[in-house]
Design a protein around this motif. Structure first.
Motif, PDB file in Angstrom:
ATOM      1  N   ASN A 171       0.828  -1.209   0.000  1.00 14.23           N
ATOM      2  CA  ASN A 171       0.000   0.000   0.000  1.00 14.23           C
ATOM      3  C   ASN A 171       0.856   1.251   0.000  1.00 14.23           C
ATOM      4  O   ASN A 171       0.561   2.237  -0.693  1.00 14.23           O
ATOM      5  CB  ASN A 171      -0.932  -0.001   1.212  1.00 14.23           C
ATOM      6  N   SER A 172       1.932   1.235   0.782  1.00 17.70           N
ATOM      7  CA  SER A 172       2.813   2.401   0.848  1.00 17.70           C
ATOM      8  C   SER A 172       3.458   2.667  -0.502  1.00 17.70           C
ATOM      9  O   SER A 172       3.649   3.834  -0.892  1.00 17.70           O
ATOM     10  CB  SER A 172       3.888   2.179   1.919  1.00 17.70           C
ATOM     11  N   TRP A 173       3.786   1.608  -1.229  1.00 14.86           N
ATOM     12  CA  TRP A 173       4.356   1.782  -2.568  1.00 14.86           C
ATOM     13  C   TRP A 173       3.363   2.507  -3.475  1.00 14.86           C
ATOM     14  O   TRP A 173       3.722   3.476  -4.159  1.00 14.86           O
ATOM     15  CB  TRP A 173       4.722   0.412  -3.134  1.00 14.86           C
ATOM     16  N   THR A 174       2.100   2.065  -3.479  1.00 11.14           N
ATOM     17  CA  THR A 174       1.122   2.691  -4.370  1.00 11.14           C
ATOM     18  C   THR A 174       0.826   4.124  -3.952  1.00 11.14           C
ATOM     19  O   THR A 174       0.633   4.993  -4.808  1.00 11.14           O
ATOM     20  CB  THR A 174      -0.181   1.881  -4.403  1.00 11.14           C
ATOM     21  N   GLN A 175       0.778   4.405  -2.659  1.00 12.58           N
ATOM     22  CA  GLN A 175       0.530   5.769  -2.216  1.00 12.58           C
ATOM     23  C   GLN A 175       1.685   6.695  -2.590  1.00 12.58           C
ATOM     24  O   GLN A 175       1.468   7.837  -3.015  1.00 12.58           O
ATOM     25  CB  GLN A 175       0.285   5.789  -0.700  1.00 12.58           C
ATOM     26  N   THR A 176       2.909   6.187  -2.445  1.00 18.07           N
ATOM     27  CA  THR A 176       4.068   6.976  -2.856  1.00 18.07           C
ATOM     28  C   THR A 176       4.045   7.218  -4.359  1.00 18.07           C
ATOM     29  O   THR A 176       4.367   8.318  -4.840  1.00 18.07           O
ATOM     30  CB  THR A 176       5.369   6.257  -2.453  1.00 18.07           C
ATOM     31  N   ARG A 178       1.477   7.552  -6.215  1.00 17.65           N
ATOM     32  CA  ARG A 178       0.458   8.558  -6.520  1.00 17.65           C
ATOM     33  C   ARG A 178       0.774   9.906  -5.888  1.00 17.65           C
ATOM     34  O   ARG A 178      -0.021  10.839  -6.000  1.00 17.65           O
ATOM     35  CB  ARG A 178      -0.918   8.084  -6.029  1.00 17.65           C
ATOM     36  N   GLY A 179       1.911  10.007  -5.211  1.00 12.81           N
ATOM     37  CA  GLY A 179       2.296  11.276  -4.599  1.00 12.81           C
ATOM     38  C   GLY A 179       1.506  11.611  -3.351  1.00 12.81           C
ATOM     39  O   GLY A 179       1.399  12.778  -2.966  1.00 12.81           O
ATOM     40  N   GLN A 180       0.949  10.578  -2.696  1.00  9.20           N
ATOM     41  CA  GLN A 180       0.164  10.788  -1.485  1.00  9.20           C
ATOM     42  C   GLN A 180       0.954  10.351  -0.259  1.00  9.20           C
ATOM     43  O   GLN A 180       1.841   9.495  -0.351  1.00  9.20           O
ATOM     44  CB  GLN A 180      -1.140   9.993  -1.557  1.00  9.20           C
ATOM     45  N   PRO A 181       0.661  10.949   0.903  1.00  7.96           N
ATOM     46  CA  PRO A 181       1.342  10.508   2.128  1.00  7.96           C
ATOM     47  C   PRO A 181       0.922   9.102   2.504  1.00  7.96           C
ATOM     48  O   PRO A 181      -0.194   8.665   2.199  1.00  7.96           O
ATOM     49  CB  PRO A 181       0.875  11.528   3.166  1.00  7.96           C
ATOM     50  N   MET A 182       1.813   8.385   3.169  1.00 12.53           N
ATOM     51  CA  MET A 182       1.495   7.033   3.621  1.00 12.53           C
ATOM     52  C   MET A 182       0.453   7.083   4.725  1.00 12.53           C
ATOM     53  O   MET A 182       0.596   7.812   5.702  1.00 12.53           O
ATOM     54  CB  MET A 182       2.752   6.345   4.142  1.00 12.53           C
ATOM     55  N   THR A 183      -0.588   6.284   4.555  1.00  7.09           N
ATOM     56  CA  THR A 183      -1.634   6.233   5.584  1.00  7.09           C
ATOM     57  C   THR A 183      -1.117   5.551   6.849  1.00  7.09           C
ATOM     58  O   THR A 183      -1.422   5.978   7.961  1.00  7.09           O
ATOM     59  CB  THR A 183      -2.851   5.466   5.053  1.00  7.09           C
ATOM     60  N   HIS A 184      -0.334   4.488   6.674  1.00  8.33           N
ATOM     61  CA  HIS A 184       0.196   3.737   7.815  1.00  8.33           C
ATOM     62  C   HIS A 184       1.687   3.480   7.588  1.00  8.33           C
ATOM     63  O   HIS A 184       2.089   2.389   7.176  1.00  8.33           O
ATOM     64  CB  HIS A 184      -0.547   2.417   7.984  1.00  8.33           C
ATOM     65  N   PRO A 185       2.540   4.477   7.847  1.00  9.18           N
ATOM     66  CA  PRO A 185       3.978   4.282   7.654  1.00  9.18           C
ATOM     67  C   PRO A 185       4.520   3.251   8.638  1.00  9.18           C
ATOM     68  O   PRO A 185       3.914   2.992   9.689  1.00  9.18           O
ATOM     69  CB  PRO A 185       4.562   5.678   7.917  1.00  9.18           C
ATOM     70  N   PRO A 186       5.664   2.639   8.327  1.00  8.04           N
ATOM     71  CA  PRO A 186       6.214   1.612   9.221  1.00  8.04           C
ATOM     72  C   PRO A 186       6.633   2.195  10.558  1.00  8.04           C
ATOM     73  O   PRO A 186       7.168   3.304  10.638  1.00  8.04           O
ATOM     74  CB  PRO A 186       7.416   1.075   8.439  1.00  8.04           C
ATOM     75  N   PRO A 391     -11.386  -2.195   2.226  1.00  7.88           N
ATOM     76  CA  PRO A 391     -10.385  -3.067   2.842  1.00  7.88           C
ATOM     77  C   PRO A 391      -8.976  -2.643   2.447  1.00  7.88           C
ATOM     78  O   PRO A 391      -8.735  -2.212   1.319  1.00  7.88           O
ATOM     79  CB  PRO A 391     -10.738  -4.447   2.284  1.00  7.88           C
ATOM     80  N   LEU A 392      -8.051  -2.761   3.397  1.00  8.66           N
ATOM     81  CA  LEU A 392      -6.713  -2.207   3.207  1.00  8.66           C
ATOM     82  C   LEU A 392      -6.053  -2.707   1.929  1.00  8.66           C
ATOM     83  O   LEU A 392      -5.419  -1.942   1.203  1.00  8.66           O
ATOM     84  CB  LEU A 392      -5.838  -2.553   4.412  1.00  8.66           C
ATOM     85  N   MET A 393      -6.165  -4.010   1.660  1.00  6.97           N
ATOM     86  CA  MET A 393      -5.475  -4.543   0.483  1.00  6.97           C
ATOM     87  C   MET A 393      -6.049  -4.011  -0.821  1.00  6.97           C
ATOM     88  O   MET A 393      -5.352  -3.933  -1.823  1.00  6.97           O
ATOM     89  CB  MET A 393      -5.490  -6.072   0.487  1.00  6.97           C
ATOM     90  N   TYR A 394      -7.326  -3.623  -0.820  1.00  6.33           N
ATOM     91  CA  TYR A 394      -7.935  -3.127  -2.051  1.00  6.33           C
ATOM     92  C   TYR A 394      -7.778  -1.615  -2.204  1.00  6.33           C
ATOM     93  O   TYR A 394      -8.264  -1.028  -3.170  1.00  6.33           O
ATOM     94  CB  TYR A 394      -9.403  -3.549  -2.119  1.00  6.33           C
ATOM     95  N   GLY A 395      -7.080  -0.995  -1.273  1.00  4.19           N
ATOM     96  CA  GLY A 395      -6.718   0.407  -1.420  1.00  4.19           C
ATOM     97  C   GLY A 395      -5.391   0.589  -2.123  1.00  4.19           C
ATOM     98  O   GLY A 395      -4.927   1.723  -2.298  1.00  4.19           O
ATOM     99  N   ALA A 396      -4.750  -0.504  -2.551  1.00  2.00           N
ATOM    100  CA  ALA A 396      -3.443  -0.437  -3.210  1.00  2.00           C
ATOM    101  C   ALA A 396      -3.647  -0.087  -4.685  1.00  2.00           C
ATOM    102  O   ALA A 396      -3.681  -0.948  -5.559  1.00  2.00           O
ATOM    103  CB  ALA A 396      -2.696  -1.760  -3.064  1.00  2.00           C
ATOM    104  N   MET A 397      -3.786   1.204  -4.970  1.00  2.00           N
ATOM    105  CA  MET A 397      -4.074   1.670  -6.326  1.00  2.00           C
ATOM    106  C   MET A 397      -2.897   2.482  -6.850  1.00  2.00           C
ATOM    107  O   MET A 397      -2.471   3.443  -6.206  1.00  2.00           O
ATOM    108  CB  MET A 397      -5.346   2.517  -6.327  1.00  2.00           C
TER     109      MET A 397
END
Length: 469
Positions: A171-176, A178-186, A391-397
């Protein structure tokens, strides 16, 4: 990757590195729970209808992967031992292995005709060697289907990550991208128990883990598992929950599906000499601790507990009764069960040698039939609507319009009676959040019988990745 693969062929390999180097001497220690997962691997596959990449070696997606890896130093590091002989990651920016592959069929045909064994061809993996100095504990495989569509396979050692942790990496890969902040960073915090010392560590959890750790290990598992995936509609789950309402008015989709598949699998394994039937239930405990761990906690946060019922209750007690027993088992679990389990792992040391070396790993998934709940993957936002989020996994866009159409999870080196994984399915719309995916791993004969079971088919599931044309 299978040497007998006919439809998946590797076309290129490369190494993805972080865009910003980690400082020298940085290491990431593993917890005792991480060590206990050492016999297992984790494999996740995201299926997309459209090819979101062009040439990956030059594509912006590779740039965004490098950017996100800068925040995940343990992912690009290599395994080594610390002074006590425990595993840790030397964060040396060695990189992540990335494989590009072509699939000789369309995405839709693959989901209809492939089985779980062939699906593994979408995730490159090599077991950890005796000397893992150059071994990449994370692997990414990008698979292009004929006519468009891709599957992104992520594999890693379970010692590094649990399903939540690995999902958030993608998810963090897809958010990065798209130029968006990570919703749940490590979050790299030490897994510690909270609150005053427990007056009693002899809980049901510690007794279960003690027994499990003494189980004689078979190397490799004696029976090769076959897998199938069932997708249940919102309407079917809603109707079934209504039918068991009198027994369990607060039943969740997990309670329902865990009970359904447990009872049906138990019938396949029925023995006249068995008076008890047992189910190992696996849940994520990030939200269960007080104070809770952040969702982005990096590492393993899984708790296994044992639910046993009399054979008569499984065979003749009715589905509603078993649903209630599953629900009660989870809802009545005291917080001390989670805390005592963490302390048990931390105190469980190897006999002889250094007193700070953790005990050897054992099979967490088995020998009992194991059922994994991923209900926590349904994100509930704090907005005014009160509706559950995607669901978290389906937010990976990778773009705003194209999310995954299906996500598969598999655990490597499962032993014993089998594995059931209950997870959110791709929602048709925001009002159909009861849709669920159930992945089942059993012996090939048992799985074939389960796929014909009328109680399961009565919920009219869509079947994927079962090898059934």
């Amino acid at each position: 990757m299978s040497n007998n693969s006919k439809r998946v062929s590797v076309v290129s390999k490369l190494t993805a590195v972080s865009s910003r180097p980690t400082g020298p001497g940085h290491t990431h220690p593993f917890t005792a729970l991480d060590h206990a997962m050492g016999l297992h691997s984790l494999h996740i596959i995201y299926y997309y209808k459209h090819n979101i990449f062009t040439y990956f070696d030059l594509d912006p997606s590779r740039v965004s992967l490098s950017e996100v890896l800068s925040l995940y130093p343990p992912v690009t590091g290599r395994l080594t031992r610390d002074g006590d002989g425990n595993w840790q990651v030397k964060c040396n920016d060695a990189g992540v292995r990335v494989v590009k592959a072509h699939v000789g069929t369309t995405l839709d045909e693959w989901l209809r005709s492939a089985d779980g064994l062939e699906e593994r061809d979408l995730t490159v993996w090599d077991d950890m060697p005796d000397d893992p100095n150059t071994w990449s504990p994370f692997r990414v495989q990008i698979n292009e289907f004929q006519g468009g569509g891709i599957a992104i396979g992520l594999s890693c050692t379970h010692m590094q990550a649990d399903p939540t942790c690995a999902t958030l990496l993608l998810n963090s890969w897809t958010q990065t991208h798209r130029g968006q902040p990570m919703t749940h960073p490590p979050v790299y915090s030490t897994l510690q128990t909270h609150g005053p010392p427990l007056p009693n560590l002899q809980t049901k959890s510690t007794s279960f883990y003690t027994t499990k750790s003494k189980h004689v290990q078979n190397q490799p598992p004696s029976v090769q598992m076959a897998t199938a995936t069932f997708i249940f509609s919102h309407a079917a789950i809603k109707q079934s929950l209504i039918q068991v309402h009198d027994n369990c008015p607060d039943a969740t989709p997990f309670d329902l599906l865990a009970a359904l598949f447990w009872t049906r699998v138990a019938r396949l394994k029925a023995s006249e000499h068995e008076r008890k039937r047992s189910l190992s239930v696996c849940v994520d405990f990030r939200k269960q601790l007080r104070p809770p761990l952040p969702l982005g906690y990096y590492g393993n946060a899984l708790h296994f507990s044992l639910l046993s019922l009399d054979s008569e209750e499984i065979d003749g007690g009715g589905l509603g009764n078993v649903v209630e027993r599953v629900h009660h088992h989870l809802s009545s679990m005291e917080k001390e069960e989670f805390r005592s389990a963490i302390e048990w792992f931390e105190s469980h040391k190897e006999e002889g040698g250094g007193c700070n070396k953790f005990a050897p790993p054992f099979r967490m998934y088995g020998p009992e039939l194991t059922c994994i709940s991923m209900e926590h993957m349904i994100d509930v936002p704090s907005g005014p609507t009160g509706k559950a989020g995607k669901p978290l996994m389906y937010g990976a866009m990778f773009d705003e319009e194209a999310g995954p159409v299906h996500v598969s999870y598999n655990v490597g080196n499962v032993e014993g009676e089998g594995l059931i994984m209950v997870m959110p399915a791709c929602p048709d719309d925001e009002d159909e959040m009861l849709r669920r995916t159930v992945m089942v791993a059993l012996s090939r004969k048992e799985l074939a019988e389960l796929c014909e079971d009328q109680a399961v088919l009565g919920l009219h599931p869509t079947m994927l990745l079962s090898g059934r044309h």
